[in-house]
Scaffold this motif. Structure first.
Motif, PDB file in Angstrom:
ATOM      1  N   PRO A   8       0.840  -1.186   0.000  1.00  0.00           N
ATOM      2  CA  PRO A   8       0.000   0.000   0.000  1.00  0.00           C
ATOM      3  C   PRO A   8       0.884   1.249   0.000  1.00  0.00           C
ATOM      4  N   VAL A   9       0.243   2.395  -0.144  1.00  0.00           N
ATOM      5  CA  VAL A   9       0.994   3.654  -0.209  1.00  0.00           C
ATOM      6  C   VAL A   9       1.819   3.828   1.053  1.00  0.00           C
ATOM      7  N   ARG A  10       3.040   4.242   0.877  1.00  0.00           N
ATOM      8  CA  ARG A  10       3.911   4.505   2.012  1.00  0.00           C
ATOM      9  C   ARG A  10       4.152   6.001   2.119  1.00  0.00           C
ATOM     10  N   ALA A  11       3.795   6.563   3.263  1.00  0.00           N
ATOM     11  CA  ALA A  11       4.097   7.975   3.494  1.00  0.00           C
ATOM     12  C   ALA A  11       5.283   8.027   4.454  1.00  0.00           C
ATOM     13  N   ARG A  12       5.681   9.238   4.795  1.00  0.00           N
ATOM     14  CA  ARG A  12       6.742   9.388   5.799  1.00  0.00           C
ATOM     15  C   ARG A  12       6.321  10.436   6.807  1.00  0.00           C
ATOM     16  N   VAL A  13       6.569  10.138   8.078  1.00  0.00           N
ATOM     17  CA  VAL A  13       6.336  11.114   9.143  1.00  0.00           C
ATOM     18  C   VAL A  13       7.694  11.396   9.768  1.00  0.00           C
ATOM     19  N   LEU A  14       8.137  12.635   9.642  1.00  0.00           N
ATOM     20  CA  LEU A  14       9.479  13.033  10.096  1.00  0.00           C
ATOM     21  C   LEU A  14      10.544  12.070   9.566  1.00  0.00           C
ATOM     22  N   GLY A  15      10.339  11.642   8.325  1.00  0.00           N
ATOM     23  CA  GLY A  15      11.330  10.783   7.666  1.00  0.00           C
ATOM     24  C   GLY A  15      11.152   9.300   7.935  1.00  0.00           C
ATOM     25  N   ASN A  19       2.752   3.022   6.481  1.00  0.00           N
ATOM     26  CA  ASN A  19       1.804   2.676   5.419  1.00  0.00           C
ATOM     27  C   ASN A  19       0.505   3.433   5.615  1.00  0.00           C
ATOM     28  N   VAL A  20      -0.041   3.911   4.512  1.00  0.00           N
ATOM     29  CA  VAL A  20      -1.332   4.585   4.560  1.00  0.00           C
ATOM     30  C   VAL A  20      -2.384   3.511   4.302  1.00  0.00           C
ATOM     31  N   TRP A  75      -2.430  12.152  13.089  1.00  0.00           N
ATOM     32  CA  TRP A  75      -2.519  13.611  12.922  1.00  0.00           C
ATOM     33  C   TRP A  75      -1.476  14.091  11.902  1.00  0.00           C
ATOM     34  N   ALA A  76      -0.248  13.593  12.040  1.00  0.00           N
ATOM     35  CA  ALA A  76       0.815  14.014  11.121  1.00  0.00           C
ATOM     36  C   ALA A  76       0.494  13.584   9.685  1.00  0.00           C
ATOM     37  N   LEU A  77      -0.094  12.400   9.522  1.00  0.00           N
ATOM     38  CA  LEU A  77      -0.482  11.943   8.178  1.00  0.00           C
ATOM     39  C   LEU A  77      -1.595  12.829   7.628  1.00  0.00           C
ATOM     40  N   GLY A  78      -2.525  13.230   8.513  1.00  0.00           N
ATOM     41  CA  GLY A  78      -3.633  14.102   8.103  1.00  0.00           C
ATOM     42  C   GLY A  78      -3.112  15.416   7.542  1.00  0.00           C
ATOM     43  N   ARG A  79      -2.035  15.918   8.109  1.00  0.00           N
ATOM     44  CA  ARG A  79      -1.453  17.177   7.605  1.00  0.00           C
ATOM     45  C   ARG A  79      -0.886  17.009   6.202  1.00  0.00           C
ATOM     46  N   GLN A  80      -0.668  15.733   5.818  1.00  0.00           N
ATOM     47  CA  GLN A  80      -0.210  15.467   4.443  1.00  0.00           C
ATOM     48  C   GLN A  80      -1.385  15.007   3.573  1.00  0.00           C
ATOM     49  N   SER A  81      -2.594  15.230   4.071  1.00  0.00           N
ATOM     50  CA  SER A  81      -3.835  14.835   3.373  1.00  0.00           C
ATOM     51  C   SER A  81      -4.012  13.328   3.247  1.00  0.00           C
ATOM     52  N   LEU A 238       4.965  20.225  13.185  1.00  0.00           N
ATOM     53  CA  LEU A 238       4.478  21.564  12.830  1.00  0.00           C
ATOM     54  C   LEU A 238       5.529  22.344  12.033  1.00  0.00           C
ATOM     55  N   GLN A 239       6.796  22.055  12.307  1.00  0.00           N
ATOM     56  CA  GLN A 239       7.875  22.757  11.595  1.00  0.00           C
ATOM     57  C   GLN A 239       8.125  22.179  10.204  1.00  0.00           C
ATOM     58  N   GLU A 240       7.666  20.917  10.004  1.00  0.00           N
ATOM     59  CA  GLU A 240       8.001  20.219   8.765  1.00  0.00           C
ATOM     60  C   GLU A 240       7.304  20.890   7.589  1.00  0.00           C
ATOM     61  N   ARG A 241       8.049  21.094   6.514  1.00  0.00           N
ATOM     62  CA  ARG A 241       7.432  21.669   5.316  1.00  0.00           C
ATOM     63  C   ARG A 241       6.698  20.555   4.591  1.00  0.00           C
ATOM     64  N   ARG A 242       5.604  20.898   3.964  1.00  0.00           N
ATOM     65  CA  ARG A 242       4.845  19.890   3.233  1.00  0.00           C
ATOM     66  C   ARG A 242       5.678  19.397   2.079  1.00  0.00           C
TER      67      ARG A 242
END
Ligand code: UDP
Length: 242
Positions: A8-15, A19-20, A75-81, A238-242
């Motif tokens: 499945p799709v793999r996102a990253r949270v603070l690197g 999996n999404v 929450w962090a994943l939500g900030r990446q939609s 919060l500091q992480e750029r999209r």
């Protein structure tokens, strides 16, 4: 198509990869069918630990599945939609145990205190009488016992291995075991203590308010230092750029 179902799709949270997915049980069963692999249950504390500990970071990077177990990660994943719900590792592990009993998977349990492991064996024999428990050892073995136990475990050809040695040891221990290995290998933290009736999970209302961390802090105040990573996590996201 099994291979597709397990990627499945793999996102990253603070690197750190995650999996999404909103159906981690289906993904785990598909992963078993595709040859198995390691499942990591990621929360905010573990994300921060992985950034500071290369061995833990490498274990998570190499894991076939990383599930969002923690309100902070969701929450962090939500900030990446990426809209996912929280998938507590203890619930996935229990679901997999029930599935194992229903379909005849060979199960191994590693970790927790000797008393908890005894209690857990009894409870599982009662609750899941069809469970094929092919290997079970507590987690306070002398160092010289581990290599022999590891070979026995691998020879038992388990389909599902739940490992309760705490973070990061359970993740790095699983990753360091020799390949090839089949089956699902998952670190489950304090789940055996909960299933054995020695510890309680936070009440539902605290889960709904996303303050399970507060329950753990009240029950185990010695965790305060570890928990300082939670505000640090929130700040870093919060500091992480999209
Ligand atoms: N544990 C173990 N051997 C050790 C240290 C810990 O088997 O040398 C077990 C401990 O008894 C408990 C689990 O590992 O059952 C860790 O639970 P905890 O809630 O601390 O997990 P974490 O928060 O680290 O995921």
């Amino acid at each position: 198509m099994a291979a597709l179902a397990t990627t499945p799709v793999r996102a990253r949270v603070l690197g750190i990869p995650v999996n999404v997915s909103n159906d981690v049980f289906r993904d785990a069963v598909a992963l078993h069918g595709a040859g198995g692999g390691q499942i990591v249950t990621l929360n905010a504390e573990m994300t921060m630990a992985a950034r500071a500990d290369p061995a833990l970071g490498a274990a998570i990077e190499a894991a076939r599945m990383v599930i969002p177990d923690g309100a902070g990660v969701v929450w962090a994943l939500g900030r990446q939609s990426h809209r996912v719900r929280r998938s507590p590792g203890i619930e996935l592990a229990r679901h997999l145990l029930e599935h194992a009993a229903a379909v005849g998977w060979r199960v191994a349990l590693v970790g927790a205190s000797p008393a908890v492991m005894d209690q857990l064996r009894e409870r599982l024999a009662h609750d899941l009488p069809n469970l094929q428990l092919v290997f079970s050892v507590h987690g306070y073995q002398p160092p010289k016992a581990w290599p022999g136990l590891e070979s026995q475990l691998l020879q038992a050809r388990p389909d599902l291995v739940l490992v309760a040695l705490g973070v990061p040891r359970q993740e790095t221990w699983i990753q360091a075991l020799p390949q090839p290995r089949t089956g699902l290998w998952m670190g489950v933290g304090g789940s055996f203590d909960v299933w054995a009736g020695v510890k309680n999970r936070a009440p539902r209302w605290m889960g709904a308010l996303q303050i399970e961390w507060l329950y753990r802090l009240i029950k185990e105040p010695s965790r305060w230092r570890r928990m300082l990573s939670l505000p640090a996590f929130a700040w870093a996201v919060l500091q992480e750029r999209r």
